[in-house]
Design an enzyme around this catalytic site. Structure first.
Site, PDB file in Angstrom:
ATOM      1  N   SER A  27       0.860  -1.196   0.000  1.00 41.68           N
ATOM      2  CA  SER A  27       0.000   0.000   0.000  1.00 41.68           C
ATOM      3  C   SER A  27       0.890   1.238   0.000  1.00 41.68           C
ATOM      4  O   SER A  27       1.997   1.205   0.564  1.00 41.68           O
ATOM      5  CB  SER A  27      -0.883   0.015   1.253  1.00 41.68           C
ATOM      6  OG  SER A  27      -1.559   1.268   1.361  1.00 41.68           O
ATOM      7  N   TYR A  79      -1.538  -0.664  10.541  1.00 33.36           N
ATOM      8  CA  TYR A  79      -1.715  -1.356   9.248  1.00 33.36           C
ATOM      9  C   TYR A  79      -0.595  -0.916   8.292  1.00 33.36           C
ATOM     10  O   TYR A  79       0.045  -1.744   7.633  1.00 33.36           O
ATOM     11  CB  TYR A  79      -3.098  -1.005   8.705  1.00 33.36           C
ATOM     12  CG  TYR A  79      -3.352  -1.218   7.240  1.00 33.36           C
ATOM     13  CD1 TYR A  79      -3.786  -2.443   6.750  1.00 33.36           C
ATOM     14  CD2 TYR A  79      -3.204  -0.163   6.318  1.00 33.36           C
ATOM     15  CE1 TYR A  79      -4.063  -2.619   5.388  1.00 33.36           C
ATOM     16  CE2 TYR A  79      -3.476  -0.329   4.982  1.00 33.36           C
ATOM     17  CZ  TYR A  79      -3.901  -1.558   4.518  1.00 33.36           C
ATOM     18  OH  TYR A  79      -4.169  -1.729   3.181  1.00 33.36           O
ATOM     19  N   LYS A  94       2.456  -2.820   6.132  1.00 33.55           N
ATOM     20  CA  LYS A  94       2.670  -2.665   4.688  1.00 33.55           C
ATOM     21  C   LYS A  94       4.120  -2.233   4.408  1.00 33.55           C
ATOM     22  O   LYS A  94       4.725  -2.639   3.417  1.00 33.55           O
ATOM     23  CB  LYS A  94       1.667  -1.662   4.113  1.00 33.55           C
ATOM     24  CG  LYS A  94       0.206  -2.148   4.166  1.00 33.55           C
ATOM     25  CD  LYS A  94       0.002  -3.391   3.305  1.00 33.55           C
ATOM     26  CE  LYS A  94      -1.438  -3.811   3.189  1.00 33.55           C
ATOM     27  NZ  LYS A  94      -1.651  -4.959   2.290  1.00 33.55           N
TER      28      LYS A  94
HETATM   29  N1  LIG Z   1      -8.737  -0.767  -1.571  1.00 31.85           N
HETATM   30  C1  LIG Z   1      -7.732   0.092  -1.330  1.00 31.85           C
HETATM   31  O1  LIG Z   1      -7.888   1.336  -1.363  1.00 31.85           O
HETATM   32  C2  LIG Z   1      -6.351  -0.456  -1.056  1.00 31.85           C
HETATM   33  C3  LIG Z   1      -5.276   0.465  -1.012  1.00 31.85           C
HETATM   34  C4  LIG Z   1      -4.002  -0.016  -0.753  1.00 31.85           C
HETATM   35  C5  LIG Z   1      -3.785  -1.362  -0.561  1.00 31.85           C
HETATM   36  N2  LIG Z   1      -4.833  -2.234  -0.609  1.00 31.85           N
HETATM   37  C6  LIG Z   1      -4.545  -3.652  -0.392  1.00 31.85           C
HETATM   38  O2  LIG Z   1      -5.088  -4.411  -1.455  1.00 31.85           O
HETATM   39  C7  LIG Z   1      -5.390  -5.730  -0.988  1.00 31.85           C
HETATM   40  C8  LIG Z   1      -6.801  -6.121  -1.372  1.00 31.85           C
HETATM   41  O3  LIG Z   1      -7.705  -5.181  -0.832  1.00 31.85           O
HETATM   42  P1  LIG Z   1      -9.179  -4.931  -1.437  1.00 31.85           P
HETATM   43  O4  LIG Z   1      -9.402  -3.484  -1.354  1.00 31.85           O
HETATM   44  O5  LIG Z   1      -9.343  -5.649  -2.730  1.00 31.85           O
HETATM   45  O6  LIG Z   1     -10.055  -5.637  -0.286  1.00 31.85           O
HETATM   46  P2  LIG Z   1     -11.515  -6.300  -0.334  1.00 31.85           P
HETATM   47  O7  LIG Z   1     -12.303  -5.787  -1.489  1.00 31.85           O
HETATM   48  O8  LIG Z   1     -12.061  -6.137   1.034  1.00 31.85           O
HETATM   49  O9  LIG Z   1     -11.198  -7.855  -0.596  1.00 31.85           O
HETATM   50  C9  LIG Z   1     -10.452  -8.565   0.356  1.00 31.85           C
HETATM   51  C10 LIG Z   1     -10.279 -10.008  -0.093  1.00 31.85           C
HETATM   52  O10 LIG Z   1      -9.412 -10.645   0.843  1.00 31.85           O
HETATM   53  C11 LIG Z   1     -10.099 -11.732   1.485  1.00 31.85           C
HETATM   54  N3  LIG Z   1      -9.600 -11.790   2.852  1.00 31.85           N
HETATM   55  C12 LIG Z   1      -9.717 -10.869   3.837  1.00 31.85           C
HETATM   56  N4  LIG Z   1      -9.078 -11.294   4.943  1.00 31.85           N
HETATM   57  C13 LIG Z   1      -8.536 -12.497   4.642  1.00 31.85           C
HETATM   58  C14 LIG Z   1      -7.762 -13.434   5.352  1.00 31.85           C
HETATM   59  N5  LIG Z   1      -7.399 -13.242   6.633  1.00 31.85           N
HETATM   60  N6  LIG Z   1      -7.371 -14.581   4.728  1.00 31.85           N
HETATM   61  C15 LIG Z   1      -7.736 -14.808   3.440  1.00 31.85           C
HETATM   62  N7  LIG Z   1      -8.458 -13.966   2.714  1.00 31.85           N
HETATM   63  C16 LIG Z   1      -8.870 -12.815   3.314  1.00 31.85           C
HETATM   64  C17 LIG Z   1     -11.589 -11.411   1.314  1.00 31.85           C
HETATM   65  O11 LIG Z   1     -12.411 -12.588   1.333  1.00 31.85           O
HETATM   66  P3  LIG Z   1     -12.953 -13.238   2.712  1.00 31.85           P
HETATM   67  O12 LIG Z   1     -13.613 -12.117   3.462  1.00 31.85           O
HETATM   68  O13 LIG Z   1     -13.882 -14.328   2.284  1.00 31.85           O
HETATM   69  O14 LIG Z   1     -11.747 -13.785   3.394  1.00 31.85           O
HETATM   70  C18 LIG Z   1     -11.561 -10.805  -0.085  1.00 31.85           C
HETATM   71  O15 LIG Z   1     -11.472 -11.813  -1.074  1.00 31.85           O
HETATM   72  C19 LIG Z   1      -5.126  -5.705   0.531  1.00 31.85           C
HETATM   73  O16 LIG Z   1      -3.830  -6.195   0.780  1.00 31.85           O
HETATM   74  C20 LIG Z   1      -5.178  -4.224   0.865  1.00 31.85           C
HETATM   75  O17 LIG Z   1      -4.417  -3.918   2.015  1.00 31.85           O
HETATM   76  C21 LIG Z   1      -6.106  -1.821  -0.851  1.00 31.85           C
END
Ligand SMILES: NC(=O)c1ccc[n+]([C@@H]2O[C@H](COP(=O)([O-])OP(=O)(O)OC[C@H]3O[C@@H](n4cnc5c(N)ncnc54)[C@H](OP(=O)(O)O)[C@@H]3O)[C@@H](O)[C@H]2O)c1
Length: 256
Positions: free
Chosen positions: A145, A158, A162
């Site tokens: 991130s 968090y 990262k």
């Molecule tokens: N969205 C943003 O703005 C943003 C910005 C920077 C970085 N990121 C990073 O991008 C990545 C994905 O984020 P996203 O925004 O796509 O999130 P999201 O839409 O909430 O999706 C999260 C995914 O991870 C799974 N998950 C959550 N906790 C888990 C665990 N302990 N073990 C296995 N699976 C798990 C969820 O399914 P289940 O609930 O079924 O487990 C889901 O498939 C993360 O690493 C996040 O930190 C996101």
């Protein structure tokens, strides 16, 4: 595009958001995908969405918590039994159970954050390395991130995990080369469920100062994840690619 033709990719957190977009992009590039997440219903929906799009690659799902090393091992074992190889690992699942100052952080939430985001990343890489990559090579893509590169008033812990991912990406690039390449992506604000509370009510304000004048989509991250997994990036390892619409390019004093 078939830059990943026949390759096998495991994607943690693959059932929605950025992980699912990466799965779509990898399949479109010719790969087989294995999705891991905690909830079976989310995985079933993701699988149906992927299989609705015609592509040569198979889709397999495994219920696994990214913070449980034995479940990482089971997922990798299933992948090897089904496809016989594991070429690409995307460490995408993360958790963010604490909002507030570091100084007030409690141990249970600190431990959960480290266990999934930081130790989990290492555990999945270790399983993939031992099962396939040490012998046959491979590419790891860690989803970090921009928070790992800046200070934020709300999600400092968090972000610290990262930052650790970004550092471990370099460390593991050194340790696992030349067999495996290890890179990271540092997304800015992406329109997913995880970040909905941040972007939904403030999108016009958030985008007004961004050099590229829009928030990110999961597909913006997925395109880079294809590049970092493919031979087009064969001399790139240990790097973190920022994908943030220019948020980190703002002058000091201008908030995104
Ligand atoms: N969205 C943003 O703005 C943003 C910005 C920077 C970085 N990121 C990073 O991008 C990545 C994905 O984020 P996203 O925004 O796509 O999130 P999201 O839409 O909430 O999706 C999260 C995914 O991870 C799974 N998950 C959550 N906790 C888990 C665990 N302990 N073990 C296995 N699976 C798990 C969820 O399914 P289940 O609930 O079924 O487990 C889901 O498939 C993360 O690493 C996040 O930190 C996101």
């Amino acid at each position: 595009m078939t830059v990943l033709k026949g390759r096998v990719a495991v994607i943690t957190g693959g059932s929605r958001g950025i992980g699912l977009a990466i799965a779509h992009a990898y399949r479109a590039a010719g790969a087989h995908v294995v999705l891991a997440a905690r909830k079976a219903d989310g995985l079933a929906a993701a699988r149906a969405a992927l299989e609705a799009v015609e592509a040569p690659g198979g889709v397999h799902t495994v219920v696994a918590n990214a913070g449980e090393p034995d479940q990482a091992q089971s997922c990798v074992d299933e992948t090897m039994a089904r496809f016989g190889r594991l070429d690409i690992l995307v460490n995408n699942a993360a958790t963010n159970p604490y909002h507030g100052d570091l100084i007030d952080l409690d141990l249970p939430r600190a431990e959960k954050t480290v266990r999934v985001n930081q130790y989990g990343m290492l555990a999945w890489i270790r399983c993939a390395w031992k099962a396939s990559m040490a012998e046959h090579g491979g590419a790891v893509v860690n989803i970090a991130s921009v928070g790992g590169l800046i200070v934020d008033p709300h999600i400092g812990y968090y972000n610290a995990t990262k930052a650790a991912m970004i550092h471990m990406t370099r460390q593991l690039a050194y340790e696992l080369g030349p067999k495996a390449r290890v890179n990271a992506i540092a997304p800015g604000l992406i329109k997913t469920e995880l970040a909905r509370a941040v972007w939904e009510v403030r999108e016009p304000i958030l985008t007004a100062k961004l050099p590229l004048r829009r928030l990110g989509t999961p597909e913006d991250v997925a395109h880079a994840a294809v590049f970092l997994a493919s031979d087009a990036s064969s001399w790139i390892t240990g790097q973190t690619l920022v994908i943030d619409g220019g948020a980190l390019a703002l002058p000091i004093g201008v908030e995104s």
